[in-house]
Design a protein around this motif. Structure first.
Motif, PDB file in Angstrom:
ATOM      1  N   ALA A 147       0.834  -1.210   0.000  1.00  0.00           N
ATOM      2  CA  ALA A 147       0.000   0.000   0.000  1.00  0.00           C
ATOM      3  C   ALA A 147       0.867   1.257   0.000  1.00  0.00           C
ATOM      4  CB  ALA A 147      -0.929  -0.009   1.222  1.00  0.00           C
ATOM      5  N   ASP A 148       1.943   1.248   0.784  1.00  0.00           N
ATOM      6  CA  ASP A 148       2.869   2.388   0.806  1.00  0.00           C
ATOM      7  C   ASP A 148       3.492   2.629  -0.565  1.00  0.00           C
ATOM      8  OD1 ASP A 148       2.540   2.942   3.524  1.00  0.00           O
ATOM      9  OD2 ASP A 148       4.250   1.702   4.135  1.00  0.00           O
ATOM     10  N   LYS A 149       3.926   1.546  -1.205  1.00  0.00           N
ATOM     11  CA  LYS A 149       4.606   1.675  -2.500  1.00  0.00           C
ATOM     12  C   LYS A 149       3.644   2.147  -3.590  1.00  0.00           C
ATOM     13  CE  LYS A 149       8.356   0.621  -3.426  1.00  0.00           C
ATOM     14  NZ  LYS A 149       9.593   1.432  -3.478  1.00  0.00           N
ATOM     15  N   ALA A 150       2.419   1.632  -3.576  1.00  0.00           N
ATOM     16  CA  ALA A 150       1.418   2.060  -4.566  1.00  0.00           C
ATOM     17  C   ALA A 150       1.086   3.533  -4.369  1.00  0.00           C
ATOM     18  CB  ALA A 150       0.165   1.197  -4.456  1.00  0.00           C
ATOM     19  N   LYS A 151       0.926   3.945  -3.121  1.00  0.00           N
ATOM     20  CA  LYS A 151       0.643   5.353  -2.807  1.00  0.00           C
ATOM     21  C   LYS A 151       1.785   6.250  -3.293  1.00  0.00           C
ATOM     22  CE  LYS A 151       0.566   8.310   1.333  1.00  0.00           C
ATOM     23  NZ  LYS A 151       0.415   8.315   2.804  1.00  0.00           N
ATOM     24  N   ALA A 152       3.026   5.872  -2.997  1.00  0.00           N
ATOM     25  CA  ALA A 152       4.182   6.690  -3.397  1.00  0.00           C
ATOM     26  C   ALA A 152       4.272   6.821  -4.917  1.00  0.00           C
ATOM     27  CB  ALA A 152       5.468   6.069  -2.846  1.00  0.00           C
ATOM     28  N   LEU A 153       3.976   5.734  -5.615  1.00  0.00           N
ATOM     29  CA  LEU A 153       4.034   5.765  -7.083  1.00  0.00           C
ATOM     30  C   LEU A 153       2.971   6.710  -7.644  1.00  0.00           C
ATOM     31  CD1 LEU A 153       5.299   4.554  -9.686  1.00  0.00           C
ATOM     32  CD2 LEU A 153       3.511   2.804  -9.606  1.00  0.00           C
ATOM     33  N   LEU A 154       1.761   6.661  -7.101  1.00  0.00           N
ATOM     34  CA  LEU A 154       0.684   7.532  -7.580  1.00  0.00           C
ATOM     35  C   LEU A 154       0.995   9.007  -7.297  1.00  0.00           C
ATOM     36  CD1 LEU A 154      -2.599   5.554  -6.788  1.00  0.00           C
ATOM     37  CD2 LEU A 154      -1.220   5.569  -8.850  1.00  0.00           C
ATOM     38  N   ILE A 155       1.519   9.287  -6.115  1.00  0.00           N
ATOM     39  CA  ILE A 155       1.887  10.673  -5.787  1.00  0.00           C
ATOM     40  C   ILE A 155       2.963  11.176  -6.747  1.00  0.00           C
ATOM     41  CG2 ILE A 155       3.025  12.121  -4.048  1.00  0.00           C
ATOM     42  CD1 ILE A 155       1.585  10.429  -1.902  1.00  0.00           C
ATOM     43  N   ALA A 156       3.956  10.322  -7.021  1.00  0.00           N
ATOM     44  CA  ALA A 156       5.046  10.703  -7.938  1.00  0.00           C
ATOM     45  C   ALA A 156       4.535  10.977  -9.345  1.00  0.00           C
ATOM     46  CB  ALA A 156       6.100   9.603  -7.965  1.00  0.00           C
ATOM     47  N   ASN A 157       3.413  10.363  -9.692  1.00  0.00           N
ATOM     48  CA  ASN A 157       2.845  10.552 -11.032  1.00  0.00           C
ATOM     49  C   ASN A 157       1.694  11.550 -11.058  1.00  0.00           C
ATOM     50  OD1 ASN A 157       4.001   8.579 -13.275  1.00  0.00           O
ATOM     51  ND2 ASN A 157       4.135   7.528 -11.299  1.00  0.00           N
ATOM     52  N   GLY A 158       1.554  12.322  -9.988  1.00  0.00           N
ATOM     53  CA  GLY A 158       0.626  13.444 -10.014  1.00  0.00           C
ATOM     54  C   GLY A 158      -0.744  13.227  -9.426  1.00  0.00           C
ATOM     55  N   ALA A 159      -1.008  12.053  -8.833  1.00  0.00           N
ATOM     56  CA  ALA A 159      -2.323  11.836  -8.221  1.00  0.00           C
ATOM     57  C   ALA A 159      -2.417  12.680  -6.947  1.00  0.00           C
ATOM     58  CB  ALA A 159      -2.512  10.353  -7.890  1.00  0.00           C
ATOM     59  N   LYS A 160      -3.396  13.564  -6.896  1.00  0.00           N
ATOM     60  CA  LYS A 160      -3.477  14.544  -5.803  1.00  0.00           C
ATOM     61  C   LYS A 160      -4.014  13.958  -4.502  1.00  0.00           C
ATOM     62  CE  LYS A 160      -4.154  18.535  -8.870  1.00  0.00           C
ATOM     63  NZ  LYS A 160      -4.073  17.802 -10.150  1.00  0.00           N
ATOM     64  N   ALA A 161      -4.849  12.936  -4.593  1.00  0.00           N
ATOM     65  CA  ALA A 161      -5.464  12.393  -3.381  1.00  0.00           C
ATOM     66  C   ALA A 161      -5.995  10.988  -3.640  1.00  0.00           C
ATOM     67  CB  ALA A 161      -6.609  13.301  -2.915  1.00  0.00           C
ATOM     68  N   GLY A 162      -6.121  10.221  -2.571  1.00  0.00           N
ATOM     69  CA  GLY A 162      -6.686   8.886  -2.734  1.00  0.00           C
ATOM     70  C   GLY A 162      -6.550   8.049  -1.478  1.00  0.00           C
ATOM     71  N   ILE A 163      -7.022   6.816  -1.599  1.00  0.00           N
ATOM     72  CA  ILE A 163      -6.936   5.829  -0.519  1.00  0.00           C
ATOM     73  C   ILE A 163      -6.531   4.490  -1.128  1.00  0.00           C
ATOM     74  CG2 ILE A 163      -8.141   4.597   1.325  1.00  0.00           C
ATOM     75  CD1 ILE A 163     -10.258   6.738   1.324  1.00  0.00           C
ATOM     76  N   ILE A 164      -5.538   3.841  -0.531  1.00  0.00           N
ATOM     77  CA  ILE A 164      -5.247   2.439  -0.835  1.00  0.00           C
ATOM     78  C   ILE A 164      -5.721   1.650   0.375  1.00  0.00           C
ATOM     79  CG2 ILE A 164      -3.506   0.738  -1.493  1.00  0.00           C
ATOM     80  CD1 ILE A 164      -3.536   2.989  -3.483  1.00  0.00           C
ATOM     81  N   ASN A 165      -6.679   0.760   0.181  1.00  0.00           N
ATOM     82  CA  ASN A 165      -7.210  -0.064   1.262  1.00  0.00           C
ATOM     83  C   ASN A 165      -6.802  -1.516   1.001  1.00  0.00           C
ATOM     84  OD1 ASN A 165      -8.653  -1.515   3.132  1.00  0.00           O
ATOM     85  ND2 ASN A 165     -10.669  -0.824   2.471  1.00  0.00           N
ATOM     86  N   ALA A 166      -5.813  -1.973   1.759  1.00  0.00           N
ATOM     87  CA  ALA A 166      -5.317  -3.342   1.592  1.00  0.00           C
ATOM     88  C   ALA A 166      -5.943  -4.223   2.676  1.00  0.00           C
ATOM     89  CB  ALA A 166      -3.800  -3.359   1.681  1.00  0.00           C
ATOM     90  N   SER A 167      -7.162  -4.661   2.430  1.00  0.00           N
ATOM     91  CA  SER A 167      -7.902  -5.494   3.396  1.00  0.00           C
ATOM     92  C   SER A 167      -7.880  -4.910   4.799  1.00  0.00           C
ATOM     93  CB  SER A 167      -7.329  -6.918   3.407  1.00  0.00           C
ATOM     94  OG  SER A 167      -7.619  -7.573   2.210  1.00  0.00           O
ATOM     95  N   GLY A 168      -8.165  -3.613   4.892  1.00  0.00           N
ATOM     96  CA  GLY A 168      -8.225  -2.957   6.197  1.00  0.00           C
ATOM     97  C   GLY A 168      -6.994  -2.150   6.543  1.00  0.00           C
ATOM     98  N   ASP A 169      -5.917  -2.328   5.775  1.00  0.00           N
ATOM     99  CA  ASP A 169      -4.743  -1.459   5.943  1.00  0.00           C
ATOM    100  C   ASP A 169      -5.003  -0.213   5.097  1.00  0.00           C
ATOM    101  OD1 ASP A 169      -3.887  -3.789   7.103  1.00  0.00           O
ATOM    102  OD2 ASP A 169      -1.915  -3.791   6.175  1.00  0.00           O
ATOM    103  N   MET A 170      -5.420   0.879   5.747  1.00  0.00           N
ATOM    104  CA  MET A 170      -5.841   2.086   5.033  1.00  0.00           C
ATOM    105  C   MET A 170      -4.701   3.089   4.930  1.00  0.00           C
ATOM    106  SD  MET A 170      -9.127   1.449   4.564  1.00  0.00           S
ATOM    107  CE  MET A 170      -9.954   2.991   4.305  1.00  0.00           C
ATOM    108  N   ASN A 171      -4.397   3.506   3.703  1.00  0.00           N
ATOM    109  CA  ASN A 171      -3.309   4.452   3.474  1.00  0.00           C
ATOM    110  C   ASN A 171      -3.851   5.607   2.644  1.00  0.00           C
ATOM    111  OD1 ASN A 171      -0.744   5.489   3.467  1.00  0.00           O
ATOM    112  ND2 ASN A 171       0.234   3.647   2.676  1.00  0.00           N
ATOM    113  N   THR A 172      -3.805   6.821   3.168  1.00  0.00           N
ATOM    114  CA  THR A 172      -4.443   7.956   2.490  1.00  0.00           C
ATOM    115  C   THR A 172      -3.440   9.060   2.182  1.00  0.00           C
ATOM    116  OG1 THR A 172      -4.954   9.254   4.476  1.00  0.00           O
ATOM    117  CG2 THR A 172      -6.509   7.511   3.884  1.00  0.00           C
ATOM    118  N   TRP A 173      -3.821   9.927   1.244  1.00  0.00           N
ATOM    119  CA  TRP A 173      -3.092  11.167   1.008  1.00  0.00           C
ATOM    120  C   TRP A 173      -4.064  12.179   0.409  1.00  0.00           C
ATOM    121  CZ3 TRP A 173      -3.251   7.217  -2.382  1.00  0.00           C
ATOM    122  CH2 TRP A 173      -3.360   7.499  -3.743  1.00  0.00           C
ATOM    123  N   GLY A 174      -3.746  13.459   0.586  1.00  0.00           N
ATOM    124  CA  GLY A 174      -4.627  14.499   0.067  1.00  0.00           C
ATOM    125  C   GLY A 174      -5.954  14.536   0.812  1.00  0.00           C
TER     126      GLY A 174
END
Length: 298
Positions: A147-174
């Protein structure tokens, strides 16, 4: 990873949103190929196959993940240990157990567990398990790391906000499109169809470990599916542990560890760590939290 991932992104349009989601899926699949012990072609499987035989050279990414796992093992006094995969599966949580395993069987089940037998050579980037039959597994850290790696990749490519939910492991930005923080509901372990708390989450991760579905009961004691890797006995006392941290990888590992450490030691340890908080619930439904979280009961 045997887990469901839900990916939410804020984007200008559907095409951009789908592109980001495909990017995240690709990154999660890449991580799985690196850390999966089910995939015989993964570097993790190569480490396990060669336990007690020879060190295995691995990618810097996997080497660094294992380094951090050892650091968490030391931080939690062994309550977290990626060599847990060496454990004999003597506890069953599918309803088939009718009696406790013997103390001898429990002791023998963890005879090959111990992060101190995980030998790293930084110069050669090799990993070696020095006991034949030892194994490592990333079950308590892998989803969070992905989830951390997917989030970092999306931020690096310009995604302003989102949530990665890995079966209850919630990772947010923006933030949400409305500008408000994302809100995360924590499941009520006494009634898993309800939440007992909703908390705002900004630029961070939250992970909940619960035993409300996987446990056995002997002599009036409830034993969870989370097993102490040092003793071989399942954890008792806690039924839900929620950890807030800057990264899901760390939150994932700590949520599991707290079950083993128990309420007093677990909260004390969390209170010593910067930018990390927790909420715990015991078997009677009592709620405990670290110093900087205040629960307002309705």
């Amino acid at each position: 990873m045997g887990s469901r991932f839900d990916i939410t992104v804020v984007a200008e349009n559907e095409t951009e949103g789908n592109s980001y989601i495909d990017m995240a899926i690709g990154e999660i699949q890449r991580i799985e190929k690196l850390i999966s012990s089910w995939d015989q072609n993964s570097q993790t499987s190569a480490i396990n196959r060669n336990s007690g035989i020879i060190p295995v050279q691995v990618d810097p990414e996997l080497f660094q993940l294992i380094e951090r796992a050892i650091a968490i093992s030391k931080l939690t006094d062994g309550a977290f240990d990626i060599t847990y995969a060496s454990m004999d599966r003597i506890w069953k949580f599918d309803g088939s157990m009718t009696e406790m395993p013997t103390p001898e069987a429990i002791q023998a089940s963890v005879s090959k567990v111990g992060f101190e037998h995980l030998i790293l050579n930084k110069a050669d980037q090799t990993v070696y398990l020095d006991l034949k039959g030892m194994k490592i597994g990333f079950g308590a850290i892998g989803k969070g790391y992905a989830a951390d790696k997917a989030k970092a990749l999306l931020i690096a490519n310009g995604a302003k906000a989102g949530i990665i939910n890995a079966s209850g492991d919630m990772n947010t930005w923006g933030t949400q499109p409305s500008g408000e923080d994302w809100e995360v509901g924590i499941v009520n372990p006494m009634n898993k169809n309800k939440v007992f708390a909703v908390l705002p989450l900004h630029q961070g991760a939250v992970v909940t470990s619960g035993d409300y579905e996987k446990y056995v009961k002997f002599n009036g004691i409830r034993y969870t599916h989370i097993i102490n890797p040092q003793t071989g006995y399942p954890a008792t006392g806690i039924i839900s542990a929620t950890v807030f941290a800057p990264k899901a990888e760390l939150a994932d590992a700590l949520a599991t560890s707290i079950f083993v450490m128990g309420i007093d030691v677990g909260i004390n340890r969390i209170n010593q760590l910067p930018n990390i908080e927790c909420i715990l619930i015991d078997e009677q439904g009592n709620i405990y939290s670290s110093d900087h979280i205040k629960i307002e009961k309705e």
